[in-house]
Every structure is written in structure tokens, then in C-alpha cells.
Design a protein around this motif. Structure first.
Motif, mmCIF file in Angstrom:
data_model
loop_
_atom_site.group_PDB
_atom_site.id
_atom_site.type_symbol
_atom_site.label_atom_id
_atom_site.label_comp_id
_atom_site.label_asym_id
_atom_site.label_seq_id
_atom_site.Cartn_x
_atom_site.Cartn_y
_atom_site.Cartn_z
ATOM 1 N N LYS A 14 109.376 -29.201 120.319
ATOM 2 C CA LYS A 14 107.366 -28.939 120.907
ATOM 3 C C LYS A 14 107.748 -28.766 122.409
ATOM 4 O O LYS A 14 108.244 -28.746 123.021
ATOM 5 C CB LYS A 14 107.127 -30.949 120.755
ATOM 6 C CG LYS A 14 107.173 -31.532 119.542
ATOM 7 C CD LYS A 14 107.156 -32.496 119.749
ATOM 8 C CE LYS A 14 107.191 -33.398 118.626
ATOM 9 N NZ LYS A 14 106.972 -34.910 118.621
ATOM 10 N N ASN A 432 100.396 -19.133 111.978
ATOM 11 C CA ASN A 432 100.692 -19.627 112.359
ATOM 12 C C ASN A 432 101.845 -20.366 110.794
ATOM 13 O O ASN A 432 101.121 -21.224 109.649
ATOM 14 C CB ASN A 432 99.761 -20.933 112.042
ATOM 15 C CG ASN A 432 100.602 -22.513 111.998
ATOM 16 O OD1 ASN A 432 101.931 -22.446 112.551
ATOM 17 N ND2 ASN A 432 100.036 -23.535 112.369
ATOM 18 N N GLU A 463 102.329 -24.338 115.517
ATOM 19 C CA GLU A 463 103.763 -24.570 114.717
ATOM 20 C C GLU A 463 104.743 -24.373 114.666
ATOM 21 O O GLU A 463 105.935 -24.384 114.625
ATOM 22 C CB GLU A 463 103.507 -25.788 112.812
ATOM 23 C CG GLU A 463 102.388 -27.002 113.508
ATOM 24 C CD GLU A 463 101.133 -27.450 113.309
ATOM 25 O OE1 GLU A 463 101.032 -28.208 113.526
ATOM 26 O OE2 GLU A 463 100.479 -25.974 113.342
ATOM 27 N N HIS A 694 97.230 -30.146 111.340
ATOM 28 C CA HIS A 694 98.330 -30.236 112.233
ATOM 29 C C HIS A 694 98.724 -30.845 112.720
ATOM 30 O O HIS A 694 98.314 -32.139 113.456
ATOM 31 C CB HIS A 694 97.873 -29.120 113.290
ATOM 32 C CG HIS A 694 96.887 -28.119 112.880
ATOM 33 N ND1 HIS A 694 97.996 -26.994 112.615
ATOM 34 C CD2 HIS A 694 95.652 -27.739 112.651
ATOM 35 C CE1 HIS A 694 96.547 -25.814 112.650
ATOM 36 N NE2 HIS A 694 95.727 -26.137 112.278
ATOM 37 N N TYR A 696 101.292 -30.754 115.161
ATOM 38 C CA TYR A 696 102.214 -30.668 116.870
ATOM 39 C C TYR A 696 100.719 -31.131 117.475
ATOM 40 O O TYR A 696 99.006 -31.181 117.981
ATOM 41 C CB TYR A 696 101.841 -28.735 116.925
ATOM 42 C CG TYR A 696 102.680 -28.123 118.310
ATOM 43 C CD1 TYR A 696 103.114 -29.438 118.440
ATOM 44 C CD2 TYR A 696 102.415 -26.796 118.675
ATOM 45 C CE1 TYR A 696 104.216 -28.506 119.830
ATOM 46 C CE2 TYR A 696 103.202 -26.520 119.413
ATOM 47 C CZ TYR A 696 103.984 -27.301 120.647
ATOM 48 O OH TYR A 696 104.525 -27.316 121.197
#
Length: 738
Positions: A14, A432, A463, A694, A696
Motif C-alpha cells: 500500500k 488498473n 490497485e 476498489h 485500495y
């Protein structure tokens, strides 16, 4: 310093707020822009309008960016550009949300592994580009250039492609080919000898009667097309929509026919049956301009409206009425080729059926029918391929070769070759991957974990950036030059310019500069001009203009296309026969059906429902997903699962409650989704908008909003002729929240 991988598995990392623009930094950069005087951009109270073109979908409308004190405060449609005509969709007007997004990538990032653990850190541009060049060179030397693949989406990829061609790499894949534009391009090319174009070559504003099969204009927007349909309706256009769901376009139609999913070809065959058996087709046109009529009739003669009714759930009387009305308005009538045309494994033949229906009416190059637009005559730029550059297409699918030259392989083949260790490195531009690749999220992640090296060029921490070894922050489309957009045909041919509206923010760079830096590190000298401005000016000089001139309006407009054929004009087509191919000898010789055949698709298991997908006009493309301004719109904040009331009652579902979705393979959606109970969907299907869910956290406006359709894909059906991928043979049921 160790950049190597001790493990085969590539961990998802991350990207922390240390690598992002941040609200404070955004304010600081904007403040600097307001106070700075040593730039070419306006920094006083005067308003400046800069013309460019949008990046928020493939339509690439012309925009007018309004700048005050060095900051963009409004984006409107350019009145000079033929695709916008002074109008924009919500995505286009929301470009401010991208450039001033505090989640923007602000610095180059490198993945490190120490003591068996991976981490990310900031890097200088020189270090990041040097390391990228070294790794690509090592992989090329060890495995050959075929071990490197580029996945791309968005117009800025062109400079990177030229750099890679000079490096000897020729594996370029655009995921949208797999499920959107590929089958449509190939199906039309095999029938007419040319594609349908973007915008599509249908004279909608002058048509009297249009049939649509699942096309979602008004939801996926496509600005120009929506304007042309609106003008057509004003002039009396009648629309018929075949769709399992009552779409926005269906709301503008004379008839909505809730066709059973997967039965479009049967319906089109039945329409052909009526046209031919009742001698309603244009006999003279068909005799003079087509081949394969007898083969076509032999196939469709058994698909009577009565038989089609049992397959499609549309009454036979309705089928006959539509076919007869369609013929009565011909040639000012057409079947629209649609977009996102690959739903199953028969997308190419489905598009061929559409093309054939049009041909039977004799509507080619006629007002209101199928038309062929012209391109602006802009010479191609000088190419600098490697001396040993292999020009052949890498795809194993025999009719992939007719696609546009920016692709040489399907994206799902890149994924499969990566799983088999044939491809070792990915260069990912604006894709993505976990939420885009048509084989589903799980397979995409497995492939990324097997890579030796991966580069991601993006504006936001998607991501995909969590799996990359190098993340290179590109500045947004409002801060850079890209190549000229001059290769698309339209009723008014044009070439348009993307130019910087304001200066690049943070430590981000334009793609053209990143590509030039990489080329120099790889010792690929002479690939690029000294500056992108010089390159663009030279190209425009060849058509009697200049960069300085085009910067004023952002576009050069040519003479309108002569759309219609003259009486008695002899038509020629770039097909093997020189005519419209109702039956394709090419397909037949390769072992495929010469004419489209209806093939029954799997039914949902008991208690499961076929997933249908679409888009919203304000979101769903990757670079709009986290747009805070667009996310403020109430209908944009999350997707919903549309459920028929009788199915909702069967599963005890209430309108507005949240459920998890479980597919036929047992995959459960990571995040819940809101139920929308509506009569606007068939009982055997559910519908959800793609591009949500999503996972993330740094995408603060997109995180956990709705469910991910891509996560629920575990079955893919591949068209063996073109390599296109369908995923609507996936089914879901509901898991109620505890």
C-alpha cells in the motif's frame, strides 16, 4: 541497495501518504502557482481559456479549460471541436477533480526487499529511470524482447510505444480490445472491409428508424452520439431497443423489448428471415454489392419468428412488425453496431449479424443508414523501430490481425504467457489491471505475482501500483502534451491537440518526457525530437499549419465528408471479394462459420442470476473512479445490484438493503452492494455498474464503494476467431448481511 526479489510471490504494498500529493501540498502548489510570475502561464486576474481534449474516456472530446491565476476553475466543451460542439458529459467537466486530487502520485516510487520483506520508498527520477532501463535491458538480453509486454489504455501511450519499438519490443495489448472494440472492429471489417469508427458510422441524426441491441447511450455517454441521437429524435427518429434491462436509451425508445440475454443472434436471424421470406430486402443492392446470399438464406430460413420467440422471449408478432417497419423506413434505417460488444464467445459473429442486417436494407452510404467517415489527411510520424523489430502479430487468434496497429496481442494472452513465464516484464500505462483484465481479479493478481519486473505509469495510486516494482507518476492530461489526435474518421475530419493548461504539479512528469528519458538511458538515440513542441510543430507543418496556430483553438477541422453515394455509383469494398460478405470465405477457410449462427448459452444454476454490467455517465473509467467532485453526485457514490421484484421477494430482499454477491464458483464480493428492486430488469438477470468496489484505501473517495464486478468473474469465454473475451456466463446469488 537490493531491488531483487527473494520470493516468487509479489506482495501487494500500500502506497502511503508520504508518496501522495496530500491536501497541504495541493494547497502549497496552487499557492505557488498563484504567486509565481516566471512562467508562460497566466498568473494574474485575467481569465485564460486553453483548448485541449479530454482523457476521461476514449471519445476524446474537445475541452475549453478556464484558468484564473494559474488554477483551472472550470472545464467546458470546446465549441471549436466537432466531437463536443460546446458540450461535455459529467466526466469531462470533472477533470478538475483529477488534477487537484490530493491522492495523486507525487514522486517516483521504488519497491525494495530487505530481510525477506518488501517496502516502498521515494526515488529521484534519474534513479527510477536508470533502474527501469537496467531491468528491461537485462530481461531483453536474457529472454528476448518477446518477454516484455506493454498494457495500455488512454491516449498518452503513443510515445512509450515508439520507445519500445526502437527497443525491439512488440507485445502491445489494450484490454478494452478484449471485450469492447475488438469484435466490433473485426466483425465489420470481415463484412464491409472497414471498421465502424469512433464515433460510429451510422447517420443517426438523419435516420428514421434505429434498432439497438444492448447499447447504453446516455449511461456510457459518448457525447457526440448522444447529441446526434437527440437531434435525430427531434427530427422524428423512432428507436427500438432490445435489452434485458430498461436502460436510459430504452426510455427514449418507441419500443423496449426485454430480450433474453445471449439470444441476440437468434433475433437478428429472425429479422433476416422476415426480410428475405417476405421479399422486403433491397434485391438490387444485394445482387450487385454482396456475396453469400444463398448461404445466408440457408442458415436463417429455419429461424422463423415463431421459433425465435421460443428462444428470445419476444412474441413472433412483435418480430414481424419490427422487421416490416424496419424495411418500410429503409434505407433511412439502421441497426447500430453498439459498443462493448463482447458478452459471450460469439461477439464477432453477433456484430457480423448486425452488419448483414444493414446490408439487406441497402442502407450503405445512404442518408440515415451506414456511412463511411473520412480521416483528416495527417501524415504519420516517422517511425524508429529496432533493426530486428518483429512486425508480426503475436496473437494466436487468426482474425486478430485485422485490428488496429497499436495492438499485437490480446491482454488475456499476455496474462496467460505471464503465468507460463514466457512474459517476464510488464510496462503498464493507465491500466488498473486487477479491476480491468477480463479473466478476473484473481487471475490478474496471480499473473502479476509471477513477473520478474513491473512498471506502472499512472496519476493515482490504483490497485495495480501496489504490485509494481517502479511507479512513475505521470502528470495529468491537463498538464502535458500528447501526440496529435488525427487518426479517427468522422463526418467532419479533424486533428486535435492536447496541450498543457497549467504547469505540472509535484514531481510528476509528462509521458513524452518519461519516454524520452527512458530512450536515452537505453541508448536509443534519435527516437524523439529535442522537445515535444518541435515534434508536434513538424507534424502540423506538413498540413500547412503550426503548433502556435493550433494551440489557439486546439483543433484543425477539414472539409465535411461526402457521406452519401451518388445515383448509379459503383461501390467497392476492401474485402477479398470486393463486395459485402454476407458469407465470409475467410472465416469458412479458417474453420469458422461463414454466416452467423445462434448458439445457446448456459442457463443460470438454480437460485443464481446472470450478471449484466454497464457504466454510469460520471464514473467507471479508471481515472475518474476517485474523482471527489464526481463522487459528490448522489447517483455516483456507489453501484447497486438491480433485482426484479419477484426475485427480490423470493430471496426476501428489500429495496435499499445491502447484500454480498456470491458467484457460481463460490467467490463472494469483498464489499456489500445496495439492492435496487425494479421492474426494469428481467427475472433471470441482475445488473450492476462496472468500476466500483476498489479495495485500495488510499483511493479515499472510491474505497469500499459498492462491489467489484471484476472480482466476480471466474469464467471467461473466448472467441476463437478474434481472441475477444466474454464474461456474461457468470452468475450470482445473494448473501444477506447478518
Amino acid at each position: 541497495m537490493n531491488h531483487g526479489h527473494d520470493l516468487n510471490r509479489r506482495d501487494f504494498l500500500k502506497i502511503s501518504s508520504l508518496f501522495l500529493a496530500g491536501s497541504a501540498a495541493i494547497s502549497s502548489q496552487v499557492g505557488q502557482a498563484l504567486s509565481s510570475t516566471n512562467t508562460a502561464f497566466a498568473k494574474d486576474d485575467r481569465e485564460e481559456v486553453v483548448h485541449s481534449f479530454c482523457e476521461h474516456c476514449f471519445w476524446r472530446c474537445g475541452i475549453a479549460a478556464h484558468v484564473r491565476n494559474g488554477k483551472i476553475y472550470k472545464i467546458t466543451g470546446s465549441e471549436h471541436h466537432p466531437l463536443s460542439n460546446g458540450k461535455l458529459c459529467p466526466r469531462g467537466t470533472g477533470g478538475i477533480g483529477q488534477i487537484y486530487d490530493p491522492d495523486r502520485l507525487a514522486h517516483p516510487i521504488i519497491r525494495e526487499r530487505k530481510g525477506g520483506k518488501s517496502s516502498l520508498r521515494k526515488a529521484s527520477w534519474d534513479e527510477a529511470i536508470t533502474y527501469t532501463a537496467e531491468k528491461l535491458y537485462q530481461i531483453k538480453e536474457k529472454y528476448g524482447p518477446e518477454a516484455i509486454a506493454m498494457l495500455h489504455h488512454g491516449y498518452g501511450y503513443t510515445f512509450f510505444k515508439e520507445m519500445f519499438k526502437a527497443f525491439g519490443v512488440n507485445k502491445f495489448a489494450k484490454p478494452s480490445y478484449d471485450f469492447c472494440c475488438g469484435p466490433r472492429l473485426q466483425g465489420y471489417t470481415m463484412t464491409y472491409g472497414h471498421g465502424t469508427g469512433t464515433p460510429e458510422g451510422i447517420d443517426m441524426m438523419n435516420s428514421k428508424y434505429l434498432l439497438f441491441f444492448g447499447t447504453h447511450y446516455g449511461e456510457n455517454m459518448h457525447n457526440t452520439a448522444v447529441q446526434e441521437i437527440s437531434e435525430g429524435i427531434r427530427r422524428g427518429l423512432k428507436i427500438v431497443v432490445f435489452d434485458p434491462r430498461f436502460s436510459t436509451l430504452a426510455g427514449k425508445a418507441e419500443k423496449w423489448l426485454p430480450i433474453k440475454p445471449g439470444t441476440d443472434i437468434a433475433m437478428m436471424q429472425a429479422l433476416m428471415n422476415v426480410l428475405i421470406s417476405e421479399e422486403l430486402y433491397d434485391k438490387k443492392f444485394v445482387a450487385e454489392n454482396t456475396v453469400g446470399f444463398d448461404e445466408l438464406w440457408a442458415e436463417v430460413r429455419h429461424m422463423t419468428p415463431e421459433k425465435a420467440a421460443t428462444i428470445t422471449d419476444i412474441p413472433a408478432d412483435e418480430i414481424r412488425e419490427i422487421a416490416r417497419t424496419f424495411a418500410s423506413y429503409a434505407p433511412a434505417a439502421a441497426v447500430h453496431p453498439g459498443r462493448r460488444t463482447q458478452w459471450y464467445a460469439d461477439g464477432t459473429q453477433r456484430v457480423r449479424a448486425i452488419a448483414i442486417l444493414n446490408a439487406l436494407t441497402g442502407n450503405y452510404k445512404m442518408p440515415g443508414g451506414v456511412v463511411k467517415y473520412e480521416k483528416f489527411k495527417l501524415p504519420k510520424p516517422e517511425a524508429h523501430p529496432h533493426p530486428h523489430f518483429k512486425k508480426e502479430v503475436w496473437s494466436k487468434y487468426p482474425f486478430f490481425v485485422q485490428t488496429k496497429p497499436e495492438n499485437s496481442i490480446t491482454s488475456h494472452e499476455v496474462v496467460q504467457q505471464t503465468l507460463e513465464k514466457e512474459v517476464r516484464a510488464w510496462f503498464v500505462y493507465g491500466v488498473n489491471v486487477p479491476e480491468t483484465i477480463t479473466l478476473g481479479r484473481k487471475t490478474a493478481i496471480e499473473a502479476m505475482q509471477k513477473l520478474d519486473f513491473m512498471v506502472a505509469v499512472d496519476t493515482l495510486p490504483m490497485e495495480v501500483t501496489g504490485y509494481a516494482d517502479i511507479v512513475l507518476p505521470e502528470c495529468t492530461y491537463l498538464e502535458r502534451y500528447d501526440d496529435l489526435d488525427g487518426g479517427r474518421p468522422y463526418r467532419t475530419p479533424f486533428v486535435s491537440l492536447r496541450q498543457p493548461v497549467v504547469e505540472p504539479m509535484f514531481d510528476s512528469k509528462p509521458g513524452n518526457e518519461i519516454a524520452r528519458m527512458m530512450a536515452e538511458k537505453l541508448e536509443l538515440h534519435g527516437v524523439f525530437e529535442d522537445s515535444v513542441e518541435t515534434y508536434l510543430d513538424k507534424r502540423l507543418n506538413k498540413v500547412g499549419s503550426s503548433l502556435e496556430e493550433v494551440k489557439k483553438t486546439g483543433v484543425l477541422v477539414g472539409e465535411p465528408t461526402n457521406l452519401y453515394r451518388k445515383p448509379g455509383e459503383k461501390l467497392t469494398f476492401k474485402t477479398p471479394s470486393g463486395k459485402i460478405e454476407l458469407a465470409s470465405a475467410q472465416l469458412k477457410s479458417a474453420g469458422f462459420d461463414a454466416v452467423p449462427k445462434y448458439i445457446k448459452h448456459p442457463e443460470p444454476p438454480q437460485g443464481y442470476y446472470r450478471i449484466l454490467t454497464g457504466r454510469k455517465p460520471m464514473l467507471t473509467f479508471g481515472r475518474t473512479a476517485n474523482n471527489r467532485f464526481l463522487n459528490e453526485l448522489p447517483t455516483a457514490r456507489e453501484n447497486e445490484i438491480w433485482v426484479n421484484p419477484r426475485i427480490a421477494q423470493k430471496h426476501a430482499l428489500s429495496h435499499g438493503e445491502y447484500v454480498h454477491l456470491k458467484n457460481q464458483a463460490g467467490i463472494v464480493s469483498e464489499f456489500p452492494i445496495k439492492v435496487k428492486v425494479t421492474e426494469r430488469i428481467r427475472e433471470d438477470s441482475v445488473y450492476m455498474v462496472h468500476g466500483y468496489g476498489h479495495y485500495y484505501k488510499k483511493l479515499k473517495w472510491a474505497y469500499k464503494k459498492g462491489a467489484s464486478h471484476n472480482q466476480l468473474i471466474s469464467k471467461a469465454d473466448i472467441d476463437q476467431s478474434t481472441g475477444a473475451v466474454g464474461f456474461q456466463n457468470n452468475f450470482v446469488t445473494f448473501i444477506k448481511e447478518a
